[in-house]
Design an enzyme around this catalytic site. Structure first.
Site, short mmCIF file in Angstrom:
data_model
loop_
_atom_site.label_atom_id
_atom_site.label_comp_id
_atom_site.label_asym_id
_atom_site.label_seq_id
_atom_site.Cartn_x
_atom_site.Cartn_y
_atom_site.Cartn_z
N LYS A 19 37.48 37.79 37.67
CA LYS A 19 37.71 36.97 38.87
C LYS A 19 36.66 35.88 38.96
O LYS A 19 35.54 36.02 38.43
CB LYS A 19 37.69 37.82 40.15
CG LYS A 19 36.37 38.57 40.45
CD LYS A 19 35.29 37.77 41.15
CE LYS A 19 33.98 38.54 41.27
NZ LYS A 19 32.80 37.74 41.57
N PRO A 118 32.28 38.57 30.65
CA PRO A 118 30.84 38.65 30.44
C PRO A 118 30.19 39.75 31.30
O PRO A 118 30.56 39.93 32.45
CB PRO A 118 30.32 37.27 30.85
CG PRO A 118 31.44 36.61 31.59
CD PRO A 118 32.71 37.24 31.13
N GLY A 121 27.88 39.03 34.66
CA GLY A 121 28.08 37.57 34.68
C GLY A 121 28.64 37.04 35.98
O GLY A 121 28.97 35.86 36.08
N GLY A 122 28.80 37.89 37.00
CA GLY A 122 29.36 37.42 38.26
C GLY A 122 30.87 37.28 38.22
O GLY A 122 31.47 36.61 39.05
N MET A 123 31.52 37.95 37.23
CA MET A 123 32.98 37.87 37.12
C MET A 123 33.63 39.25 37.29
O MET A 123 34.79 39.46 36.96
CB MET A 123 33.38 37.23 35.80
CG MET A 123 32.83 35.80 35.67
SD MET A 123 33.57 34.88 34.33
CE MET A 123 35.15 34.42 35.03
N GLY A 125 33.22 42.26 35.86
CA GLY A 125 33.70 42.99 34.69
C GLY A 125 33.66 44.51 34.87
O GLY A 125 34.59 45.21 34.45
N ALA A 128 36.49 45.46 37.00
CA ALA A 128 37.74 45.37 36.24
C ALA A 128 37.95 46.65 35.43
O ALA A 128 39.05 47.20 35.38
CB ALA A 128 37.70 44.15 35.32
N ASP A 160 34.70 44.97 44.67
CA ASP A 160 35.56 44.09 43.88
C ASP A 160 36.70 44.84 43.17
O ASP A 160 37.57 44.21 42.57
CB ASP A 160 34.74 43.34 42.82
CG ASP A 160 33.80 42.30 43.43
OD1 ASP A 160 33.94 42.01 44.64
OD2 ASP A 160 32.94 41.78 42.70
P1 ATP Z 1 29.17 42.71 40.33
O1 ATP Z 1 30.57 43.23 40.17
O2 ATP Z 1 28.18 43.74 40.79
O3 ATP Z 1 29.09 41.38 41.01
P2 ATP Z 1 28.94 41.35 37.84
O4 ATP Z 1 30.33 40.88 37.96
O5 ATP Z 1 27.88 40.32 37.91
O6 ATP Z 1 28.63 42.48 38.87
P3 ATP Z 1 29.35 43.39 35.84
O7 ATP Z 1 29.80 43.01 34.47
O8 ATP Z 1 30.30 44.08 36.71
O9 ATP Z 1 28.74 42.10 36.50
O10 ATP Z 1 28.02 44.28 35.63
C1 ATP Z 1 27.11 44.62 36.65
C2 ATP Z 1 26.35 45.86 36.19
O11 ATP Z 1 27.24 46.96 36.29
C3 ATP Z 1 25.89 45.83 34.74
O12 ATP Z 1 24.58 45.37 34.62
C4 ATP Z 1 26.01 47.26 34.29
O13 ATP Z 1 24.76 47.91 34.33
C5 ATP Z 1 26.91 47.94 35.32
N1 ATP Z 1 28.18 48.48 34.78
C6 ATP Z 1 28.68 49.69 35.01
N2 ATP Z 1 29.84 49.88 34.39
C7 ATP Z 1 30.10 48.75 33.72
C8 ATP Z 1 31.18 48.34 32.88
N3 ATP Z 1 32.23 49.13 32.58
N4 ATP Z 1 31.13 47.08 32.40
C9 ATP Z 1 30.09 46.26 32.69
N5 ATP Z 1 29.04 46.62 33.45
C10 ATP Z 1 29.04 47.85 33.98
#
Ligand code: ATP
Length: 327
Positions: A19, A118, A121-123, A125, A128, A160
């Site tokens: 997202k 990423p 990365g603020g998306m 992941g 998801a 999210d």
């Molecule tokens: P947020 O959803 O908190 O805004 P984000 O979008 O910036 O985070 P994500 O890729 O969701 O980033 O990762 C945030 C943290 O979640 C990572 O540093 C990691 O330690 C943890 N994490 C737990 N499970 C996962 C996963 N399946 N994939 C990625 N990161 C994960």
């Protein structure tokens, strides 16, 4: 449909989008530490894939045993796999355990996650992957829970997660988990500039509060922006580009100074709008067309202002089961 199959289902793959936040308006901190938000989510065509298979793997096969009978493997491009936890902290594992607890059944599952979103990365992941695990295990175990029931379980795992299940475009209020779909009158073309490393969402919110306190900024109650909503309904990329807003951006730029250059490079190369995606450090740029998005991605990479730049379009549907013959 399940009853019509002759062979037992032993594995299910689900594709889940990233997202970008088109509007992220952050209210004052609440007593529970969260902030009230108006969060306009937009699902874009960068996808993680989560495959749930019957039975945990043995340690000899590579995966790390995480919680009882659950194992997980993660593959991603670059060297970010190390940032993803392989224990019970992995959000996909948490989702499988939460679903099994709700269904009152034992968990014996292997989750294979292929990441294109990423990491940190603020998306969203991680969210998801949680959404992918919920849909995949619901199907694998033949539980038949509705989308709404999965969204309730997902909402308890992270703000999210419900949007990753829903997809398309929606406005989230509360912590961002109360969703209302938003009508969109066209397709939008994006470039995402991926950064080295990640930013902690909690740190970015903390920095946002600190900056607001330091500057004495009066924080308004967040409201959906009518101009942005009208641009979405009309499919008008020019107006949308000017209306994009992210209250977390000053904090993300403070914590990651090189992003200032990334954003200006995108604007100089003709982006209709440029902003930090969520808590960053990924930067999002809106382009007029798919061809212009491709040109912009090449220009950003050539300018050396990002680790890599990828194109995507939106909106796209939320977590979707991949038909077996498409794998
Ligand atoms: P947020 O959803 O908190 O805004 P984000 O979008 O910036 O985070 P994500 O890729 O969701 O980033 O990762 C945030 C943290 O979640 C990572 O540093 C990691 O330690 C943890 N994490 C737990 N499970 C996962 C996963 N399946 N994939 C990625 N990161 C994960």
């Amino acid at each position: 449909m399940r009853g019509l199959r002759s062979d037992p289902v032993t594995s299910v793959t689900v594709r889940v989008p990233a997202k970008v936040n088109l509007q992220l308006s952050v209210g004052p901190p609440r007593d529970d530490g969260y902030h009230d938000l108006v969060n306009v989510f937009h699902a874009v065509s960068l996808f993680d894939e989560v495959t749930a298979s019957d039975g945990a793997r043995t340690a000899g096969e590579g995966p790390v045993a995480v919680s009882g009978e659950t194992t997980v493997t993660v593959s991603c491009e670059g060297d970010s796999a190390g940032l993803v936890p392989l224990d019970g902290e992995n959000l996909a594992v948490k989702a499988a355990l939460a679903l099994a607890a709700r269904a009152g059944r034992p968990v014996s599952v292997h989750l294979a996650i292929r990441k294109a979103i990423p990491v940190a990365g603020g998306m969203a992941g991680g969210s998801a992957d949680a959404a992918g695990a919920l849909v995949a295990c619901n199907e694998l175990w033949g539980l038949g829970l509705t989308g709404q029931e999965l969204m309730e379980i997902g909402g308890a795992l992270g703000s999210d997660v419900p949007f990753a299940l829903l997809g398309d475009t929606a406005v989230g209020t509360g912590r961002g988990e109360k969703l209302q779909p938003v009508p969109v009158g066209g397709e939008f073309h994006w470039v995402f500039a991926l950064a080295e490393g990640g930013l902690s969402t909690a740190k970015v919110y903390g920095e946002c509060d600190r900056l607001r306190e330091a500057t004495g900024e009066r924080v308004a109650w967040p409201q959906a922006d009518d101009v942005l909503m009208a641009a979405l309904a009309a499919g008008d990329a020019k107006v949308l580009g000017e209306a994009l807003v992210n209250d977390l951006q000053p904090a993300a730029l403070m914590l990651c100074r090189p992003l200032v250059r990334t954003l200006s490079a995108g604007r100089e190369h003709g982006a209709l709008g440029a902003l930090v995606s969520g808590s960053g450090p990924t930067c999002a740029f809106l382009a007029e067309s798919a061809a212009e998005a491709a040109e912009l991605a090449t220009a950003l990479q050539a300018a050396g202002v990002c680790r890599s730049a990828v194109t995507a379009y939106g909106p796209v549907p939320g977590a979707t089961i991949v038909p077996t013959d498409h794998r």
